[in-house]
Motif scaffolding. Structure first.
Motif, short mmCIF file in Angstrom:
data_model
loop_
_atom_site.label_atom_id
_atom_site.label_comp_id
_atom_site.label_asym_id
_atom_site.label_seq_id
_atom_site.Cartn_x
_atom_site.Cartn_y
_atom_site.Cartn_z
N SER A 222 5.63 22.21 57.23
CA SER A 222 4.74 21.09 56.90
C SER A 222 3.37 21.65 56.56
N GLY A 223 2.80 21.16 55.47
CA GLY A 223 1.49 21.62 55.05
C GLY A 223 0.47 20.49 55.08
N PHE A 224 -0.77 20.86 55.27
CA PHE A 224 -1.88 19.92 55.23
C PHE A 224 -2.56 20.10 53.88
N TYR A 225 -2.40 19.10 53.00
CA TYR A 225 -2.82 19.23 51.61
C TYR A 225 -4.02 18.34 51.28
N VAL A 226 -4.85 18.86 50.39
CA VAL A 226 -6.00 18.11 49.89
C VAL A 226 -5.94 18.07 48.38
N ALA A 227 -6.71 17.19 47.76
CA ALA A 227 -6.78 17.14 46.31
C ALA A 227 -7.38 18.44 45.79
N GLN A 228 -6.96 18.86 44.62
CA GLN A 228 -7.40 20.13 44.05
C GLN A 228 -8.93 20.24 44.03
N LYS A 229 -9.61 19.14 43.74
CA LYS A 229 -11.07 19.16 43.62
C LYS A 229 -11.77 18.76 44.91
N SER A 230 -11.04 18.62 45.99
CA SER A 230 -11.63 18.20 47.26
C SER A 230 -12.67 19.21 47.76
N ALA A 231 -13.69 18.69 48.42
CA ALA A 231 -14.72 19.55 49.01
C ALA A 231 -14.26 20.13 50.34
N VAL A 232 -13.12 19.67 50.84
CA VAL A 232 -12.59 20.17 52.11
C VAL A 232 -11.95 21.54 51.88
N GLN B 36 -7.25 7.34 49.58
CA GLN B 36 -7.26 6.56 50.82
C GLN B 36 -7.32 7.46 52.04
N ILE B 37 -6.88 8.69 51.90
CA ILE B 37 -6.99 9.71 52.95
C ILE B 37 -7.52 10.98 52.30
N ASP B 38 -8.07 11.86 53.11
CA ASP B 38 -8.63 13.11 52.59
C ASP B 38 -7.63 14.26 52.66
N VAL B 39 -6.71 14.17 53.63
CA VAL B 39 -5.71 15.22 53.83
C VAL B 39 -4.36 14.55 54.04
N ALA B 40 -3.34 15.09 53.40
CA ALA B 40 -1.98 14.56 53.55
C ALA B 40 -1.08 15.62 54.16
N VAL B 41 -0.35 15.24 55.19
CA VAL B 41 0.62 16.14 55.78
C VAL B 41 1.95 15.91 55.07
N LEU B 42 2.43 16.95 54.40
CA LEU B 42 3.65 16.83 53.60
C LEU B 42 4.62 17.94 53.99
N ARG C 61 6.97 17.40 50.15
CA ARG C 61 5.99 18.44 49.84
C ARG C 61 6.28 19.07 48.48
N ASP C 62 7.53 19.45 48.29
CA ASP C 62 7.88 20.15 47.06
C ASP C 62 7.73 19.26 45.83
N LYS C 63 8.05 17.98 45.96
CA LYS C 63 7.86 17.05 44.85
C LYS C 63 6.39 16.91 44.51
N ALA C 64 5.54 16.84 45.54
CA ALA C 64 4.10 16.71 45.32
C ALA C 64 3.54 17.96 44.67
N LEU C 65 3.99 19.12 45.10
CA LEU C 65 3.51 20.37 44.52
C LEU C 65 3.97 20.51 43.08
N GLU C 66 5.16 20.03 42.78
CA GLU C 66 5.66 20.08 41.41
C GLU C 66 4.81 19.21 40.49
N THR C 67 4.34 18.08 41.01
CA THR C 67 3.46 17.20 40.23
C THR C 67 2.11 17.86 39.98
N GLY C 68 1.63 18.61 40.97
CA GLY C 68 0.37 19.34 40.82
C GLY C 68 -0.83 18.52 41.26
N GLY C 69 -2.00 19.15 41.21
CA GLY C 69 -3.24 18.47 41.54
C GLY C 69 -3.60 18.48 43.01
N ILE C 70 -2.84 19.21 43.83
CA ILE C 70 -3.15 19.32 45.25
C ILE C 70 -3.07 20.80 45.65
N ARG C 71 -3.70 21.13 46.76
CA ARG C 71 -3.66 22.50 47.27
C ARG C 71 -3.58 22.46 48.79
#
Length: 337
Positions: free
Chosen positions: A117-127, A186-192, A197-207
């Motif tokens: 499980s990873g804790f993901y933020v938007a690619q441009k997030s300041a976190v 709506q949230i700053d960090v998503a646990v995936l 997780r893999d579907k979200a990473l395939e879409t891109g735009g998160i790290r």
């Protein structure tokens, strides 16, 4: 089915009290041939895989609905609404501290280089650092379980005080909505984890900010539990279940991934639950490395310590040695526990 799941949640506490007062005295051995359980939409649990592979012999699984929460799943088992349930080991310890008559019998999920499980933020997030999480919202499937434990460990490991850590807001978000909630701000960090997780990473735009595998390495994280009364009344049933699930876990680890995914896709198509099998193509591992899913004491004692530090349970409130057993796991050679 929705009303059934609602009933399981609402009736859990009252039934739990009744189950805690019951005994196996006078009831005898019955060794039921049917086990009631909750599943997961679009996924195949180790018991379901074991049944399909023929590893449960004549033991049948009776699906009563789906759950997205480990704590709710094991509460349903403790209260007698289902026969077994699975959850993060910290949740197992916490329920036992409430005098629930449960015993863990086999590990069923964990973290490794494929299943984590990873804790993901938007690619441009300041976190970007642990301290950046102060005042931010972290979306996870439930509180007081695996993901909150990983967050607490991450914050503590990186020097945040308890008061600072408490300023990191933990929000419950259904897993299927977590990625969307992150992308919509709506949230700053998503646990995936897993396929989500893999579907979200395939879409891109998160790290990733961090993952539980990076934090702790490979470890078994959750166990299936039965009540002590059920085990006393159905010892052979439990032995068949545990050994069969252990064999299925070993099969999933040693069989080519494409073959495992094909089997899981076949299972989902055959059971006709109005669900999509699309996410299965991302499956890579259950994350259980111990042969046959055998339980190591440390896998429960670590979380007993975490809960004690949080003040959720008192020191010595739970006897970890009495909380689990490998007695029924006859599919592998006995190892130290």
């Amino acid at each position: 089915m929705t009303s059934r799941r609602t009933f399981l949640v609402l009736s859990g506490l009252s039934a739990l009290a009744a189950a805690g007062c019951g005994t196996a005295s006078g009831s005898g051995i019955r060794n039921t041939k049917t086990l009631r359980y909750q599943g997961s939409a679009g996924a195949v649990t180790p018991p379901e895989l074991a049944a399909s592979l023929g590893h449960l012999d004549d033991l049948k699984l009776d699906w009563v609905g789906n759950t997205i929460s480990g704590p709710q799943d094991i509460q349903s088992a403790a209260s007698g609404q289902t026969d077994f349930g699975g959850a993060f080991n910290g949740a197992v310890v916490k329920l036992a501290a409430r005098k629930a008559p449960i015993k863990a019998v086999i590990s069923y999920y964990g973290s490794d280089r494929y299943a984590y499980s990873g804790f993901y933020v938007a690619q441009k997030s300041a976190v970007r650092t642990p301290r950046d999480l102060i005042g931010k919202k972290v979306g996870m499937n439930t509180l007081g379980a695996h993901h909150e434990a990983m967050l607490d460990i991450y914050l503590r490991k990186n020097g945040l005080s308890r008061a600072e850590a408490e300023q990191v807001e933990r929000i419950v978000v259904p897993p299927v909505n977590t990625e969307q909630s992150l992308r919509q701000g709506q949230i700053d960090v998503a646990v995936l984890g897993g396929v989500l997780r893999d579907k979200a990473l395939e879409t891109g735009g998160i790290r990733p900010l961090f993952t539980d595998y990076q934090l702790r390495g490979a470890f078994s994280a959750g166990t299936y539990v039965f009540t002590g009364r059920f085990i006393e009344q159905n010892p052979q049933t439990v032995r068949t279940f545990v050994t069969g699930v252990g064999r299925a876990l070993d099969w999933s680890r040693t069989t080519p991934r494409e073959e495992v995914v094909a089997k899981m896709t076949e299972i989902v198509a055959r059971r006709k639950r109005n669900e999509s099998p699309d996410a299965l193509k991302y499956w890579r591992s259950y994350g259980v490395s111990a042969p046959g899913g055998r339980i190591a004491r440390k896998e429960l004692s670590d979380w007993a310590g975490w809960l004690t530090e949080r003040g959720d349970i008192k020191s010595g409130q739970v006897s970890v040695a009495d909380l689990f057993t490998n007695e029924f796991n006859t599919g592998t050679k006995k190892a130290g526990s």
